[in-house]
Enzyme design. Structure first.
Site, mmCIF file in Angstrom:
data_model
loop_
_atom_site.group_PDB
_atom_site.id
_atom_site.type_symbol
_atom_site.label_atom_id
_atom_site.label_comp_id
_atom_site.label_asym_id
_atom_site.label_seq_id
_atom_site.Cartn_x
_atom_site.Cartn_y
_atom_site.Cartn_z
ATOM 1 N N ARG A 32 0.861 -1.177 0.000
ATOM 2 C CA ARG A 32 0.000 0.000 0.000
ATOM 3 C C ARG A 32 0.900 1.230 0.000
ATOM 4 N NH1 ARG A 32 -2.162 1.292 5.468
ATOM 5 N NH2 ARG A 32 -0.768 3.060 5.250
ATOM 6 N N HIS A 50 -3.332 4.981 4.320
ATOM 7 C CA HIS A 50 -4.465 4.044 4.368
ATOM 8 C C HIS A 50 -5.677 4.621 3.646
ATOM 9 C CE1 HIS A 50 -7.517 1.315 5.777
ATOM 10 N NE2 HIS A 50 -8.143 2.321 6.372
ATOM 11 N N TYR A 77 3.801 6.150 11.161
ATOM 12 C CA TYR A 77 4.108 4.780 11.601
ATOM 13 C C TYR A 77 4.981 3.970 10.649
ATOM 14 C CZ TYR A 77 -0.116 4.130 8.722
ATOM 15 O OH TYR A 77 -1.047 4.175 7.718
#
Ligand SMILES: Cc1ncc(C[n+]2csc(CCOP(=O)(O)OP(=O)(O)O)c2C)c(N)n1
Ligand SMILES: Cc1ncc(C[n+]2csc(CCOP(=O)(O)OP(=O)(O)O)c2C)c(N)n1
Ligand SMILES: [Mg+2]
Ligand SMILES: [Mg+2]
Lengths: 325, 363, 325, 363
Positions: free
Chosen positions: B261, B265, B274
Site C-alpha cells: 500500500r 491508508h 508509523y
C-alpha cells in the site's frame, strides 16, 4: 386436518413451501438428518435431499452471511439459529448487511430470507439457552421480526415470512413448541405479517404481549375475569414493524394498557409500545401504562427461571395496578 | 487412528509463483495468454486508468469535493489481474480499494465517485448487477461470498464467487469461517488475500505469526498459493486457474498476492506516523505499472505514442466522470426511506414526509 | 490548566490513570504508535511502552474477549473499538460474557474494564462509521453505558469508568471530539457515573438528550428562548443505568418532556425514557412526551446525513409540539 | 520478495504422537513420568471417578433430578491428562464436558451437579478460583483465554492459560482469532482441540475439509500436534511439554486430541438418529479407561482389590455429593440481583423486592 403442535406446524410450513417453491433451501446446525434439536426440520432432508436441507458448520455468523449470499443470488434460504442466545455472532451479518442490503444498493440487491430461532425460556434449558433478545433486532431498520404464539399462527406466519421480499427474523417460543395441539390446515395459506392478533376481547384494559407470554397473559385474564375485569389480550405477533393501529384502537376503547414480555424491561420492545401509545393516545389513557416483564438482570439458570419469567400472578397484579388509578 | 508412536499426520507446502521480476523481465515460462497482445495491453491500460483515477480521487478529497477515499496506489496489478481473470458471470466481493477490478467489470468511474462522495447510488453497477458493493466492515464479505458460491453450486452453474480480503482482514473470524465452509463443501469460491503489508498502522507481522497468509487456507483444508501481486501476469494466471478449477467443481482456493500500500491508508490517514519513507521508496521500485510497461515495451507492444494516447483517454474519461459527479444533485430525502424495504411500513411514511419538509425548509 | 478538546481530555484521562494505576493497559486497533484514528491514545505508547499500549489484530470480538480475560486476571483494560459500527463482532463477548461474568460466577470473577468507541455521525465519514447503537448495549443488564458531551465530562467520566468495578461502555461523540476547547484540570478527579447533568435550567419543558445532540439541543433551546420558552436541558450522560430521579424531578417541575437522540427511534433509549417517565409521572405531564430522533431507516451515506440527524430546527419544532397541548 | 518463478514459500508438518495402543501396550518409548506409579494411579483413579460421576449425572437427569447434562463418556483421558499436566497456578478455560479436568483442579462434584442442576453457585470453584466456568457459547472461551494469557505475559509470570475447544468449536471465528493473536504475541496459551468426531449430529468431516484439526494452528503460525486423546500418557506428556514451553516464553501451541463422544451429545440428544451403533462399538474398543487399566495391571501397578476400593470410594463420594446437591435449597430470588453489579442500580432494588414478594407467595 390434523391436530398438531407448533413445532409440527413449523415443519409443515417448511414442507409446503419447499414443495411449491424449488428455490427454498434450509440450512443451519443439525437441521439435516437430525431434524434440528427441536425437530422443526425433521424429515425435510429425507424428503427434499441434502442439497436443499443442509447442515452447516458450527458458526452463526457464517450461517447468516451464507444466507445473505444465497438470497442475493435468488435462493430463498430458511436458516435456523439453534437458540436465540447464540445469535450474537450473527449480528454483524444481520445488522450491517441483511437489514441493509436493499437500502445500500438502492434496491439492486435484495435479501429475502428467514432466520428462525427458538425464543425465551421455561424449559429448564442450560445457560444461554433461554434468551429473549427481540429488542436487539427490532431496533434495526430493515428487518421484520415475527413471533407466533400458536400452531396455526406459526404455520401461516412462517409461510408469509418465507415469501416476504425482505429479511424476516422468526422467533419460536420454545415452551410453546409442544404446548398445545391445534387443527392446522396444510393449505399453504399465509397469515398477514405486520398485524396484531386479538386473542381475547375485553373492555376494561388492553394487554399486549407476544410469544409464550400470551399463555400466561390469557391465564391471568381468565383469572381476573372472575372478579369482573374484562381484558382485551392482543398478541403483537409482528414485533417489527408493529401494527400500532390495532393496539391504539384497543387502548382508545379500554383506556388502559398493560404490556407483558419476558425480556428484561430496560430498552425492550415494551418500552417502544409504551412510548408510542403514550405519545399518540395520552388523553385516552385513564391511568399509567404498566409493564410486567423479565427483570433487568441476566436470565437465571433454570432453578430460578420461573421466578424471572412473568407469572400469571404478576400479570394479575399488573392488571390490578393498571386499573388502580 | 494411527498406531505408531511418532509419525506425521499431515504435510503441507505453500508454493510461490511469479512471472516477471521487478524490472519486467520474465523469470520463467510465461502463461500462454502472454501471447495475447490485446489482453496484455488491456491490462496495462486498466492499471494506468485505475492509477490515474485514483490520483484524481485523492485530489478531489483534498479539495473538499469527495469524502474519505482509500487509494489503491501500488496494488493495481492485483486488482486488474483478478478482473481480467474473472468471467462476467462470476460474482465479485470486494473490500473498498479494488477499483481496478470494478472497472474491468464495467463499473463506471462515476459510480465510484458517487459512493465515496456519500451517495448510495454509487452502488448501482449496471454491467455487473450481481456484484456486491464495497464492504467496509472488514471480513464480513467473506461468508456472503461463500453463500453466493453455495447458490451456484446448488443450481449446478459453471460460475464462481471471488472475494478479496486484506491482510488485516485475515484476522477476522468471518474470514476463517467462510474459507472453512468453502472447503467443507467444495464451493466455487476463490479468495484473494491482498497482502499490502499494512492494516492502517498495524504491519502484517503484528497481525499474525503466520509467515505467509496463504497458509491460512491450510486451516480450511484447501489449496493455496502465494504470488507476486505486483506482477499482473501471475495474478491473471493463477487466479484464472483457480477460478476455472472452482467453476468445474474442483473446489475453492486461496491466493495471497504480495503487494504494497504505497499511499496512506485513506485520505484521513498519515502513514508517515508509523512507517519509514525508505520502506515506501523500496515499494516504488517494485510497483506494478512501470513493471508491466517495461515488459510491454521490451516486447514492442507499447511505445510512447500509445502511452500518450492512453494518458489523454484516461484524463478525458476521468474529467467527464468528475463533471458528471459534481453535477449530480444529492438524492432527495425520500431516498432514505424508499429502499429500506419492498413495502415500507406505515410509520415510515410519516417520517418520510417529515424529512421532506425539513429538506424543503433547509432549501 | 489548558483549554483542550474532548479528544485531548480523553487522552489526558488515559495518561493520568496509567500514571497512577500500573494495572491499566490500553489495547485496540491502531492505538499504539498511531495513537488511534482520532488520536485519543496518541503519545501513550511512547510514554508507557508497548506492553501497556498494545495494537491488536483486526478483530473486535478478539479485543472484547481479550479484555475480559485481562480484567478477570486483574489487569484494567481500556480497549478501543475503532467505530461503533464495528461493535457487532464484539457483541457475543460483551453480552454473553462481559455483562455476565460477575453474575454467572456469583461474584467470583469480575470484569472491570472500559470499551471506548466513537459514537454517531456528522463528520462525513464512510459507510458504517456513523452509527448510534447505544440501545443494543443498554438493553443488556450488567453493563454501564456512558456518553460524555464535553471535554470536562469526558475526562471525569472516563476516569470514573476506568475505576468502576464493572464493565463500562464509553461512547465518544465523534463530532464533539474537536468541537470546542474547555479548561479541564488534570487532577484525576472522576465525575459520578449514574448521574445526569443539567446543562441548562428552565421551567417550561424538559429536554433530555446525550452525546453530540446536546449541542443541537442547546442551540434549539437558545433559539426558542427568544420566544419566551424556557427549556431545561438534561444531558443523560449515563445511559445505563439512567438517573431517572433527576429526569423525573425536572418533568414534575416543567410538566413537559422532549427526548432527543440521534439513533433511530424504534426501541431506542428514548423509548425507555418515555415509557418510564409516563409510567411514573403521568399525572405531572401536561401533554404527550415527544421524541425527536434519527429516522427508522439506515443512517445514510454522508450527503444526506444532516437530513437524518435531528437538526436544531427539528428540535425547535419538537419543543413547540411538546408545548402545543 | 522471492524472485524465482516457481518455488516454495513455506512447508509444514503435523506430527502425530501416541504412547499406548488400544490395548494398553506401549508402542514406543514412554515419557519419564511413566516411572511415577503414584501419578499413573492418580490419573487412572481420576478417569474412573469422572466416568462414575458421569453415569450418575446421566441417571439423575433421567429421573428428573438434574437438567440437561453433557456426558464425557469416552473422553476421560483427554480431560484428566490435561488436568494432570497443568500447574495449579495455570488458568483453565473449558467448554462444558471436561469434568475430569475440573476434578483434577479441585472442583467438587457437588459444584458440577449444582451447575447442571440450574444453580449458578455451581461455578464457585474454591480450589481454582481463577478458572473460568463452563462456557456454553461455542468458541467464545478462546479470546478470553488469550486475554488471560496476555495478562500473564504482561506481568512476566511463569503461568499459562489452557483452553479446550471442540471439533465443532473450530468452526467458530473466535477460535481462529484467539490462536492467531496468541501466535502474533507469543502468548502463554495452550489450546487443546477435543476432536470427538461429532458436533451434535454433524460429523467432523462435514465441519471442515482439513484432514487434521491440528493444522488449523498453521493459520496462526504456531506449532501443533495431533495425539491419541484416549491415551492419557501421551496427553499428559504433550500437554505438559506445551505448557512448560509456554510458561517459559516459548509461545502458544495447539494439540488435537483424537477421541470419541461415546454418549449422546447431551441427555436431550438421541445419537442413534444420526450415527450407527457399529461406529460407537468401535469406539468402545479404543476407550481410555480400560486401556490405562490394562497398562497398569500389566505393570502390576493395579489389581482387582485396588479397583474394588476405588469403585467404593467413588460411589461414596458421588453419593455424598448427590445428597448434598439434592438437599441444597434453591437460591433466594435475591441472588438474581445481588451479583449483577458491584453496586446494583436503584431501579434493581425495586425489582429485587418484587421478586422476593412473589417468591414468598409461591411458597
Ligand atoms: C470490522 C471493522 N473493524 C475496523 C474497521 C476500520 N478499518 C478500516 S480499514 C482497516 C484496516 C484494514 O486492513 P486490511 O484488511 O489489510 O486492508 P487494507 O486497508 O490494507 O486494504 C480498519 C481497521 C473496519 N472497517 N471494519
Ligand atoms: C455459539 C453456539 N452455537 C450453538 C450452540 C449449540 N450447541 C451446543 S454444543 C454444540 C456442538 C458442539 O460440538 P463440539 O464443539 O464438537 O463439542 P462437543 O459437544 O463434541 O464436545 C452445539 C451446536 C452453542 N452452544 N453455542
Ligand atoms: Mg492491508
Ligand atoms: Mg465434538
Amino acid at each position: 386436518m390434523a391436530k398438531i403442535t407448533m413445532v409440527e406446524a413449523i415443519n409443515m410450513a417448511h414442507a409446503w413451501e419447499m414443495e411449491h417453491d424449488p428455490s427454498v433451501v434450509v440450512l443451519g446446525e443439525d437441521v439435516g438428518i437430525n431434524g434440528g434439536v427441536f425437530r422443526a426440520t425433521v424429515g425435510l432432508q429425507q424428503r427434499f435431499g441434502a442439497t436443499r436441507v443442509q447442515d452447516t458448520p458450527l458458526a452463526e455468523g457464517l450461517i447468516a452471511g451464507t444466507a445473505i449470499g444465497l438470497a442475493a443470488q435468488g435462493i430463498r434460504p430458511v436458516a435456523e439459529i439453534q437458540f436465540m442466545g447464540f445469535i450474537y455472532p450473527a449480528l454483524d451479518q444481520i445488522a450491517s448487511h441483511m437489514a441493509r442490503l436493499r437500502n445500500r444498493t438502492r434496491g439492486r440487491l435484495t435479501c429475502p430470507l428467514v432466520l428462525r430461532m427458538p425464543h425465551g425460556g421455561g424449559i429448564h434449558a442450560p445457560e444461554h439457552h433461554s434468551e429473549s433478545l427481540e429488542a436487539l433486532l427490532c431496533h434495526h431498520p430493515g428487518l421484520r421480526v415475527v413471533c407466533p404464539s400458536s400452531p396455526a399462527r406459526a404455520y401461516g406466519l412462517l409461510l408469509a415470512a418465507i415469501r416476504d421480499p425482505d429479511p424476516v427474523i422468526f422467533l419460536e417460543p420454545v415452551r410453546l413448541y409442544r404446548f398445545i395441539r391445534q387443527d392446522v390446515e396444510d393449505d399453504g395459506r399465509a397469515l398477514p405479517i405486520d398485524s396484531c392478533f386479538v386473542l381475547r376481547e375485553g373492555s376494561d384494559v388492553t394487554i399486549v404481549t407476544w410469544g409464550a407470554m400470551t399463555v400466561e397473559t390469557l391465564k391471568a385474564a381468565e383469572q381476573i375475569a372472575a372478579e369482573g375485569v374484562s381484558c382485551e389480550v392482543i398478541d403483537v405477533a409482528s414485533l417489527a414493524p408493529i401494527d400500532f393501529e390495532t393496539i391504539l384502537d384497543s387502548v382508545v376503547k379500554t383506556g388502559r394498557l398493560l404490556i407483558v414480555h419476558e425480556a428484561p424491561r430496560n430498552c425492550a420492545v415494551g418500552a417502544e409500545i409504551a412510548a408510542t401509545v403514550s405519545e399518540q393516545a395520552l388523553y385516552d389513557l385513564l391511568g399509567p401504562i404498566r409493564r410486567v416483564t423479565g427483570y433487568d438482570t441476566v436470565m437465571p439458570l433454570y432453578r430460578l427461571e420461573y421466578d424471572y419469567i412473568p407469572s400469571p400472578a404478576r400479570i394479575v397484579d399488573g392488571i390490578r395496578s393498571t386499573l388502580a388509578e | 487412528m494411527l498406531m505408531s508412536a511418532h509419525t506425521v499426520a499431515a504435510r503441507f507446502e505453500i508454493p510461490y509463483r511469479a512471472c516477471l521480476d521487478a524490472d519486467g523481465n520474465p523469470i520463467g515460462p510465461l502463461p500462454s495468454f502472454a501471447q495475447d497482445a490485446q489482453l496484455l495491453r488491456d491490462m496495462y491500460r486498466m492499471m494506468v486508468r485505475a492509477r490515474a483515477f485514483d490520483a484524481k480521487a485523492v485530489n478531489l478529497q483534498r479539495t473538499g469535493k469527495l469524502g474519505t477515499y482509500p487509494s489503491c496506489l501500488g496494488q493495481e496489478a492485483t486488482h486488474v489481474g483478478v478482473g481480467a481473470a474473472m468471467d462476467p458471470e462470476d460474482v465479485l466481493f470486494t473490500v473498498y480499494r479494488e477499483i481496478g477490478t470494478k472497472f474491468w467489470r464495467g463499473v463506471d468511474m462515476y459510480r465510484i465517485l458517487l459512493y465515496w462522495g456519500g451517495d448510495e447510488r454509487g452502488t448501482l453497477y449496471e454491467r455487473c448487477p450481481q456484484d456486491f458493493p464495497f464492504c467496509v466492515p472488514i471480513g464480513s464479505q467473506m461468508p456472503q461470498a461463500a453463500g453466493a458460491a453455495l447458490a451456484m453450486q446448488i443450481r449446478g452453474e459453471r460460475r464462481c464467487a471471488l472475494a478479496f480480503v486484506g491482510d488485516g482482514g485475515t484476522s477476522q473470524g468471518a474470514f476463517y469461517e467462510a474459507i472453512n465452509f468453502a472447503g467443507a463443501r467444495s464451493l466455487p469460491l476463490v479468495c484473494v488475500i491482498v497482502n499490502n503489508r499494512w492494516a492502517i498502522s498495524v504491519p502484517v507481522e503484528r497481525q499474525t505469526a503466520a509467515q505467509t497468509l496463504a497458509q491460512k487456507a491450510i486451516a480450511a483444508g484447501i489449496p493455496a498459493l502465494q504470488i507476486d501481486g505486483n506482477d499482473v501476469l501471475v495474478v491473471r494466471e493463477t487466479v484464472g486457474e483457480a477460478l476455472e478449477r472452482a467453476r468445474s467443481g474442483g473446489g475453492p482456493s486461496v491466493i495471497e498476492a504480495l503487494t504494497y500500500r504505497i499511499a496512506d491508508h485513506t485520505t484521513s490517514d498519515d502513514a508517515s506516523r508509523y512507517r519509514t519513507s525508505e520502506e515506501v521508496q523500496e515499494a516504488w521500485a517494485r510497483e506494478p505499472v512501470v513493471r508491466l510497461g517495461r515488459y510491454l515495451r521490451a516486447r514492442r507492444l507499447w511505445d510512447d505514442a500509445a502511452e500518450e494516447t492512453l494518458k489523454r483517454e484516461c484524463s478525458d474519461e476521468i474529467e467527464a466522470a468528475v463533471r458528471r459527479y459534481l453535477a449530480t444533485p444529492k438524492q432527495s430525502t425520500d431516498a432514505m426511506f424508499d429502499y429500506l424495504m419492498a413495502e415500507p411500513p406505515a410509520s415510515l411514511q410519516l417520517q418520510r414526509e417529515q424529512a421532506r419538509r425539513y429538506a424543503a425548509t433547509r432549501g
